[in-house]
Design a protein around this motif. Structure first.
Motif, PDB file in Angstrom:
ATOM      1  N   UNK A 109       0.831  -1.203   0.000  1.00 25.83           N
ATOM      2  CA  UNK A 109       0.000   0.000   0.000  1.00 25.83           C
ATOM      3  C   UNK A 109       0.867   1.255   0.000  1.00 25.83           C
ATOM      4  N   UNK A 110       1.922   1.230   0.783  1.00 28.89           N
ATOM      5  CA  UNK A 110       2.806   2.384   0.874  1.00 28.89           C
ATOM      6  C   UNK A 110       3.495   2.645  -0.463  1.00 28.89           C
ATOM      7  N   UNK A 111       3.967   1.591  -1.111  1.00 35.86           N
ATOM      8  CA  UNK A 111       4.623   1.752  -2.416  1.00 35.86           C
ATOM      9  C   UNK A 111       3.631   2.263  -3.456  1.00 35.86           C
ATOM     10  N   UNK A 112       2.421   1.742  -3.406  1.00 33.18           N
ATOM     11  CA  UNK A 112       1.394   2.199  -4.359  1.00 33.18           C
ATOM     12  C   UNK A 112       1.080   3.671  -4.165  1.00 33.18           C
ATOM     13  N   UNK A 113       1.111   4.135  -2.924  1.00 26.14           N
ATOM     14  CA  UNK A 113       0.873   5.553  -2.667  1.00 26.14           C
ATOM     15  C   UNK A 113       2.013   6.403  -3.208  1.00 26.14           C
ATOM     16  N   UNK A 114       3.240   5.877  -3.150  1.00 23.74           N
ATOM     17  CA  UNK A 114       4.364   6.580  -3.767  1.00 23.74           C
ATOM     18  C   UNK A 114       4.131   6.731  -5.265  1.00 23.74           C
ATOM     19  N   UNK A 115       3.719   5.632  -5.890  1.00 27.98           N
ATOM     20  CA  UNK A 115       3.509   5.643  -7.335  1.00 27.98           C
ATOM     21  C   UNK A 115       2.368   6.568  -7.734  1.00 27.98           C
ATOM     22  N   UNK A 116       1.342   6.651  -6.911  1.00 28.66           N
ATOM     23  CA  UNK A 116       0.170   7.481  -7.228  1.00 28.66           C
ATOM     24  C   UNK A 116       0.377   8.951  -6.890  1.00 28.66           C
ATOM     25  N   UNK A 117       1.522   9.270  -6.315  1.00 29.27           N
ATOM     26  CA  UNK A 117       1.806  10.659  -5.974  1.00 29.27           C
ATOM     27  C   UNK A 117       1.029  11.177  -4.785  1.00 29.27           C
ATOM     28  N   UNK A 118       0.587  10.285  -3.899  1.00 28.70           N
ATOM     29  CA  UNK A 118      -0.200  10.706  -2.743  1.00 28.70           C
ATOM     30  C   UNK A 118       0.667  11.253  -1.611  1.00 28.70           C
ATOM     31  N   UNK A 119       1.951  10.924  -1.650  1.00 22.59           N
ATOM     32  CA  UNK A 119       2.845  11.384  -0.588  1.00 22.59           C
ATOM     33  C   UNK A 119       3.563  12.630  -1.085  1.00 22.59           C
ATOM     34  N   UNK A 200      15.030  -1.987  -6.105  1.00 21.82           N
ATOM     35  CA  UNK A 200      14.487  -2.545  -7.341  1.00 21.82           C
ATOM     36  C   UNK A 200      13.089  -3.102  -7.147  1.00 21.82           C
ATOM     37  N   UNK A 201      12.837  -3.674  -5.984  1.00 17.57           N
ATOM     38  CA  UNK A 201      11.491  -4.183  -5.705  1.00 17.57           C
ATOM     39  C   UNK A 201      10.484  -3.047  -5.747  1.00 17.57           C
ATOM     40  N   UNK A 202      10.831  -1.926  -5.114  1.00 19.17           N
ATOM     41  CA  UNK A 202       9.920  -0.780  -5.092  1.00 19.17           C
ATOM     42  C   UNK A 202       9.683  -0.251  -6.503  1.00 19.17           C
ATOM     43  N   UNK A 203      10.749  -0.159  -7.302  1.00 16.92           N
ATOM     44  CA  UNK A 203      10.595   0.336  -8.672  1.00 16.92           C
ATOM     45  C   UNK A 203       9.671  -0.553  -9.494  1.00 16.92           C
ATOM     46  N   UNK A 204       9.826  -1.862  -9.365  1.00 16.27           N
ATOM     47  CA  UNK A 204       8.972  -2.783 -10.118  1.00 16.27           C
ATOM     48  C   UNK A 204       7.527  -2.677  -9.672  1.00 16.27           C
ATOM     49  N   UNK A 205       7.339  -2.562  -8.378  1.00 20.17           N
ATOM     50  CA  UNK A 205       5.975  -2.421  -7.862  1.00 20.17           C
ATOM     51  C   UNK A 205       5.354  -1.101  -8.321  1.00 20.17           C
ATOM     52  N   UNK A 206       6.143  -0.038  -8.289  1.00 23.78           N
ATOM     53  CA  UNK A 206       5.638   1.257  -8.732  1.00 23.78           C
ATOM     54  C   UNK A 206       5.281   1.233 -10.211  1.00 23.78           C
ATOM     55  N   UNK A 207       6.114   0.586 -11.004  1.00 22.98           N
ATOM     56  CA  UNK A 207       5.833   0.494 -12.435  1.00 22.98           C
ATOM     57  C   UNK A 207       4.538  -0.267 -12.682  1.00 22.98           C
ATOM     58  N   UNK A 208       4.346  -1.360 -11.935  1.00 24.30           N
ATOM     59  CA  UNK A 208       3.127  -2.144 -12.095  1.00 24.30           C
ATOM     60  C   UNK A 208       1.889  -1.405 -11.634  1.00 24.30           C
ATOM     61  N   UNK A 209       2.034  -0.610 -10.559  1.00 26.98           N
ATOM     62  CA  UNK A 209       0.864   0.075 -10.021  1.00 26.98           C
ATOM     63  C   UNK A 209       0.419   1.229 -10.891  1.00 26.98           C
TER      64      UNK A 209
END
Length: 256
Positions: A109-119, A200-209
């Motif tokens: 959830x935290x990584x997805x929020x990074x990707x969505x620009x919520x933080x 790298x895990x965070x980057x892959x998750x962010x790309x997917x989200x």
């Protein structure tokens, strides 16, 4: 040093004050379930978070008398990043001083929020003494959203200074490294990967989200075209290849 932030660097400088205190975008504490921690019993070899000491392993339960008079039951902790240190936490105060690690779902959830620009980036405090106090409060706290916001503010300020030939102060750099190390350590334990692999895990998750949002915008554009120009689209042999190329186009890595 690994950066997980967007590269917007033109946010204005701000004076210190209540507006400069860091708050998360959802108006609540990301660690809400843990900060109201009711867990008081931990097991041997369990990993826990112990304040600024980060992730620790419970090595044993021991009876100790540190004042020579009163004997208490303690958890003996060994920090992951310093095997030469040990901490003793009274069992009857474990709920105040220890917390269980985040779950995988909370990390996702935290990584997805990074990707969505919520933080969003927080306001920059120009008073170095007050800023240090704000950062220390965040590092002593238990809210990764606030830590990420702090890291983004520091990174953006670093970029501003770099453009003028300056650098962050040593205290600011230390705060950024402390937040990164703490986050990567806990994420690594929970995800069963090494801390250096967390990036790298965070980057892959962010790309997917970000993929669903991209698909949604593409599909919305296609529907609009179908409604506005049905005759033109029906007669265009290039329209179908255009749709396919849009949907199957490789995604770019997010800016970090």
């Amino acid at each position: 040093m690994i950066m997980l932030y967007d590269k917007t660097i033109n946010a204005p400088q701000q004076r210190c004050g209540s507006a400069a205190l860091l708050t998360n975008s959802n108006g609540g504490n990301m660690m809400e379930n843990h900060s109201n921690n009711e867990k008081t019993v931990y097991t041997l070899n369990e990993y826990v978070s112990y304040g600024t000491s980060g992730v620790c392993k419970i090595e044993s339960l021991e009876q100790r008398s540190f004042d020579g008079e009163h004997e208490e039951s303690y958890y003996k902790l060994r920090p992951l990043d310093n095997s030469n240190s040990t901490f003793y936490v009274p069992i009857d105060r474990a709920a105040e001083r220890l917390r269980p690690l985040l779950t995988k779902e909370q990390i996702y959830q935290l990584i997805d929020e990074m990707a969505d620009g919520k933080l969003e980036e927080t306001e920059w405090c120009s008073n170095s003494r007050e800023r240090r106090g704000i950062f220390q409060n965040i590092l002593h706290g238990d809210d990764y959203r606030e830590m990420i916001q702090m890291m983004r503010s520091l990174y953006h300020q670093q970029e501003r200074k770099r453009k003028t030939g300056h650098r962050l102060s040593s205290a600011d750099v230390a705060a950024m490294h402390a937040a990164e190390n703490r986050m990567y350590q806990e994420f690594g334990v929970v995800l069963n990967i090494r801390p250096e692999e967390v990036h790298n895990f965070i980057l892959k998750r962010m790309e997917g989200s970000t993929a669903p949002a991209k698909c949604s915008s593409i599909c919305s554009a296609i529907i609009t075209l179908l409604m506005v120009m049905p005759d033109l689209i029906a007669s265009s042999t290039a329209f179908l290849p255009l749709i396919i190329s849009l949907i199957t186009a490789p995604k770019k890595n997010p800016a970090v």
